[in-house]
Design a protein around this motif. Structure first.
Motif, PDB file in Angstrom:
ATOM      1  N   ILE A  82       0.836  -1.203   0.000  1.00  0.00           N
ATOM      2  CA  ILE A  82       0.000   0.000   0.000  1.00  0.00           C
ATOM      3  C   ILE A  82       0.867   1.247   0.000  1.00  0.00           C
ATOM      4  N   VAL A  83       1.890   1.251   0.853  1.00  0.00           N
ATOM      5  CA  VAL A  83       2.781   2.418   0.940  1.00  0.00           C
ATOM      6  C   VAL A  83       3.524   2.611  -0.369  1.00  0.00           C
ATOM      7  N   ARG A  84       3.944   1.529  -0.989  1.00  0.00           N
ATOM      8  CA  ARG A  84       4.669   1.634  -2.257  1.00  0.00           C
ATOM      9  C   ARG A  84       3.775   2.224  -3.351  1.00  0.00           C
ATOM     10  N   CYS A  85       2.524   1.798  -3.402  1.00  0.00           N
ATOM     11  CA  CYS A  85       1.591   2.338  -4.404  1.00  0.00           C
ATOM     12  C   CYS A  85       1.345   3.827  -4.175  1.00  0.00           C
ATOM     13  N   LEU A  86       1.137   4.223  -2.933  1.00  0.00           N
ATOM     14  CA  LEU A  86       0.893   5.630  -2.635  1.00  0.00           C
ATOM     15  C   LEU A  86       2.130   6.476  -2.887  1.00  0.00           C
ATOM     16  N   THR A  87       3.306   5.902  -2.661  1.00  0.00           N
ATOM     17  CA  THR A  87       4.543   6.630  -2.953  1.00  0.00           C
ATOM     18  C   THR A  87       4.683   6.891  -4.442  1.00  0.00           C
ATOM     19  N   TYR A  88       4.348   5.913  -5.259  1.00  0.00           N
ATOM     20  CA  TYR A  88       4.383   6.110  -6.709  1.00  0.00           C
ATOM     21  C   TYR A  88       3.417   7.207  -7.137  1.00  0.00           C
ATOM     22  N   LEU A  89       2.217   7.197  -6.566  1.00  0.00           N
ATOM     23  CA  LEU A  89       1.218   8.204  -6.937  1.00  0.00           C
ATOM     24  C   LEU A  89       1.671   9.609  -6.553  1.00  0.00           C
ATOM     25  N   ALA A  90       2.329   9.731  -5.397  1.00  0.00           N
ATOM     26  CA  ALA A  90       2.801  11.039  -4.947  1.00  0.00           C
ATOM     27  C   ALA A  90       4.080  11.464  -5.646  1.00  0.00           C
ATOM     28  N   GLY A  92       4.198  11.320  -9.128  1.00  0.00           N
ATOM     29  CA  GLY A  92       3.819  11.670 -10.488  1.00  0.00           C
ATOM     30  C   GLY A  92       3.438  10.507 -11.375  1.00  0.00           C
ATOM     31  N   THR A  93       3.405   9.284 -10.841  1.00  0.00           N
ATOM     32  CA  THR A  93       3.022   8.123 -11.638  1.00  0.00           C
ATOM     33  C   THR A  93       1.504   8.041 -11.727  1.00  0.00           C
ATOM     34  N   GLY A  94       0.999   7.711 -12.908  1.00  0.00           N
ATOM     35  CA  GLY A  94      -0.436   7.595 -13.102  1.00  0.00           C
ATOM     36  C   GLY A  94      -1.010   6.350 -12.466  1.00  0.00           C
ATOM     37  N   MET A  95      -2.321   6.364 -12.233  1.00  0.00           N
ATOM     38  CA  MET A  95      -2.975   5.237 -11.569  1.00  0.00           C
ATOM     39  C   MET A  95      -2.882   3.956 -12.380  1.00  0.00           C
ATOM     40  N   ASN A  96      -3.081   4.040 -13.691  1.00  0.00           N
ATOM     41  CA  ASN A  96      -3.044   2.842 -14.517  1.00  0.00           C
ATOM     42  C   ASN A  96      -1.668   2.192 -14.482  1.00  0.00           C
ATOM     43  N   ALA A  97      -0.626   3.003 -14.486  1.00  0.00           N
ATOM     44  CA  ALA A  97       0.728   2.457 -14.426  1.00  0.00           C
ATOM     45  C   ALA A  97       0.986   1.766 -13.089  1.00  0.00           C
ATOM     46  N   VAL A  98       0.501   2.361 -11.998  1.00  0.00           N
ATOM     47  CA  VAL A  98       0.672   1.740 -10.681  1.00  0.00           C
ATOM     48  C   VAL A  98      -0.091   0.426 -10.609  1.00  0.00           C
ATOM     49  N   CYS A  99      -1.299   0.402 -11.149  1.00  0.00           N
ATOM     50  CA  CYS A  99      -2.090  -0.835 -11.137  1.00  0.00           C
ATOM     51  C   CYS A  99      -1.408  -1.940 -11.929  1.00  0.00           C
ATOM     52  N   ARG A 100      -0.836  -1.608 -13.078  1.00  0.00           N
ATOM     53  CA  ARG A 100      -0.155  -2.617 -13.885  1.00  0.00           C
ATOM     54  C   ARG A 100       1.107  -3.128 -13.201  1.00  0.00           C
ATOM     55  N   VAL A 104      -2.491  -4.379  -8.647  1.00  0.00           N
ATOM     56  CA  VAL A 104      -3.595  -4.041  -7.752  1.00  0.00           C
ATOM     57  C   VAL A 104      -4.797  -3.591  -8.583  1.00  0.00           C
ATOM     58  N   ASP A 105      -5.939  -3.651  -7.960  1.00  0.00           N
ATOM     59  CA  ASP A 105      -7.178  -3.238  -8.608  1.00  0.00           C
ATOM     60  C   ASP A 105      -7.358  -1.732  -8.475  1.00  0.00           C
ATOM     61  N   GLY A 106      -7.905  -1.126  -9.511  1.00  0.00           N
ATOM     62  CA  GLY A 106      -8.091   0.314  -9.488  1.00  0.00           C
ATOM     63  C   GLY A 106      -9.014   0.776  -8.384  1.00  0.00           C
ATOM     64  N   ARG A 110      -7.975   3.459  -5.428  1.00  0.00           N
ATOM     65  CA  ARG A 110      -8.731   4.684  -5.168  1.00  0.00           C
ATOM     66  C   ARG A 110      -9.195   4.758  -3.715  1.00  0.00           C
ATOM     67  N   SER A 111      -9.579   3.617  -3.155  1.00  0.00           N
ATOM     68  CA  SER A 111      -9.993   3.620  -1.746  1.00  0.00           C
ATOM     69  C   SER A 111      -8.808   3.923  -0.839  1.00  0.00           C
ATOM     70  N   TRP A 112      -7.612   3.475  -1.186  1.00  0.00           N
ATOM     71  CA  TRP A 112      -6.422   3.784  -0.388  1.00  0.00           C
ATOM     72  C   TRP A 112      -6.119   5.279  -0.443  1.00  0.00           C
ATOM     73  N   ILE A 113      -6.355   5.896  -1.588  1.00  0.00           N
ATOM     74  CA  ILE A 113      -6.118   7.341  -1.702  1.00  0.00           C
ATOM     75  C   ILE A 113      -7.017   8.106  -0.744  1.00  0.00           C
ATOM     76  N   VAL A 114      -8.291   7.723  -0.684  1.00  0.00           N
ATOM     77  CA  VAL A 114      -9.235   8.404   0.206  1.00  0.00           C
ATOM     78  C   VAL A 114      -8.842   8.184   1.663  1.00  0.00           C
ATOM     79  N   LEU A 115      -8.473   6.948   2.018  1.00  0.00           N
ATOM     80  CA  LEU A 115      -8.076   6.658   3.393  1.00  0.00           C
ATOM     81  C   LEU A 115      -6.810   7.427   3.776  1.00  0.00           C
ATOM     82  N   ALA A 116      -5.863   7.505   2.847  1.00  0.00           N
ATOM     83  CA  ALA A 116      -4.617   8.230   3.125  1.00  0.00           C
ATOM     84  C   ALA A 116      -4.879   9.717   3.313  1.00  0.00           C
TER      85      ALA A 116
END
Length: 397
Positions: A82-90, A92-100, A104-106, A110-116
């Motif tokens: 979870i932390v690794r995915c959120l680090t990528y998003l913060a 500049g990496t796009g959501m689709n790239a992180v999911c691939r 992880v499921d989109g 998205r739910s992790w973004i809201v919780l964070a």
């Protein structure tokens, strides 16, 4: 045998280092306990590292999860992932790239973004209470949800008039940002439409996250005057002159409210040809004295908040222009901006603030001490990692 295998599955266990990281930020929330809301007070004892539980030795209550009050409570995905995915998003990496890349499921991402965003908002609300403000530069930057306002069809505009949810999730979206220039600390972020009501709500958030005393405000030439009067104004009763009805009361700015505007003139192509300034509230002597004593901002400007706005577009793929990474829902758009803002404050160093601690440092020796915006404001003592930021259980305000 199946139950034993599921219990011993590493994905269902908590790492020992993560357990003690969570435990160091936990506290008992029993109102009847004498150690209630005391962080790392020595009253919490380990109940089970594998199950991730602690209990209070003072009130002897039931064991509770060491993740209680954090975004990881009741999540089954490994925390490191979870932390690794959120680090990528913060970064500049796009959501689709992180999911691939992370598998992880989109919807989960998205739910992790809201919780964070909820986690860091609660944390910074506690950290910023009674915060003393010297100067705050305010500005807005534009983005959009699903479609730009100019590209909406007649059917979509008609649907927005009927359904408020449809109107919220399409068209232009503005982000109001308030930055303390001496530290580059993002004091307040507010998302909404570019209207007078939203500006008033934004100024109210700035005041709520401070000690209530008005700082020196700097902005571009936009309609913030009424917003300041709504929160930093006092009711004035004109004297009665003995004839006719009593004069009506109206709002006047506080005696110590100072507000300056940066005025910009542009040519037909939108290029800036002239930059000026205007004092709206306060005396020129008091404003000049403030800039003389300032650490970094030595004149009327909005350079520091505009620099933060540019970094938002660099580190948040949803804000990059002319891409397909735009947000489709306002809730995820706003949550990602709130999370990114606190990553800037607590987890990233500000290059202009680094301190030279060893001028004669040789090769491979440490010469500078990196300073984050929150460290410059005196809120924390060292730069946090995103893992640390998300493991802290915020105290209630």
């Amino acid at each position: 045998m199946f139950r034993i295998f599921a219990f011993l599955n590493p994905c269902n266990q908590m790492e020992k280092a993560d357990f003690f990281r969570f435990k160091s930020h936990q506290y008992c929330d029993n109102p009847a306990c004498s150690s209630c809301h005391i962080v790392d007070g020595g009253n919490l004892t380990t109940h089970s590292i594998i199950q991730g539980q602690v209990r209070c030795t003072v009130c002897k209550g039931k064991p509770f999860s060491v993740r209680k009050g954090t975004m990881f409570f009741d999540l089954r995905t490994p925390m490191a992932k979870i932390v690794r995915c959120l680090t990528y998003l913060a970064s500049g990496t796009g959501m689709n790239a992180v999911c691939r890349n992370e598998g992880v499921d989109g919807q989960s991402l998205r739910s992790w973004i809201v919780l964070a965003s909820e986690q860091v908002t609660a944390f910074t609300t506690y950290m910023q209470q009674d915060m003393a403000l010297g100067e705050v530069q305010i500005d807005e930057f534009w983005s959009y949800i699903k479609k730009k306002k100019e590209n909406l069809t007649a059917e979509e505009k008609a649907a927005a008039l009927v359904d408020t949810e449809v109107a919220e999730n399409q068209g232009d979206r503005w982000c109001f940002v308030g930055v303390c220039p001496d530290s580059s600390f993002i004091q307040t972020v507010h998302n909404g439409k570019r209207t007078q009501d939203e500006a008033t709500e934004f100024i109210g958030k700035i005041k709520a996250k401070s000690n209530g005393k008005p700082p020196l405000f700097s902005s571009d030439d936009w309609f913030y005057e009424k917003a300041f009067l709504a929160h930093y104004g006092v009711i004035y009763q004109p004297p009665y002159r003995g004839r006719g009805p009593h004069p009506a009361t109206y709002l006047v700015p506080m005696a110590n409210l100072r507000y300056v505007q940066v005025t910009k003139k542009r040519d037909a192509k939108g290029n800036i040809v002239e930059v000026g300034n205007k004092i709206v509230y306060g005396s020129r002597e008091a404003i000049e004295a403030h800039f003389d004593a300032a650490k970094r901002s030595k004149h009327i400007n909005t350079d520091y908040v505009e620099s933060r706005n540019g970094k938002f577009r660099l580190c948040c793929a949803r804000l990059i222009r002319k891409t397909l990474c735009c947000s489709k829902k306002a809730i995820f758009h706003d949550a990602m901006i709130l999370f990114t803002a606190q990553v800037f404050n607590y987890c990233q160093p500000v290059a202009a603030l680094k301190q030279c601690i060893n001028p004669l440092a040789a090769r491979f020796e440490r010469k500078y001490r990196q300073i984050s915006a929150a460290m410059a404001e005196g809120l924390i003592d060292n730069i946090l990692t995103i893992n640390d930021l998300l493991c802290i259980r915020p105290l209630p305000v």
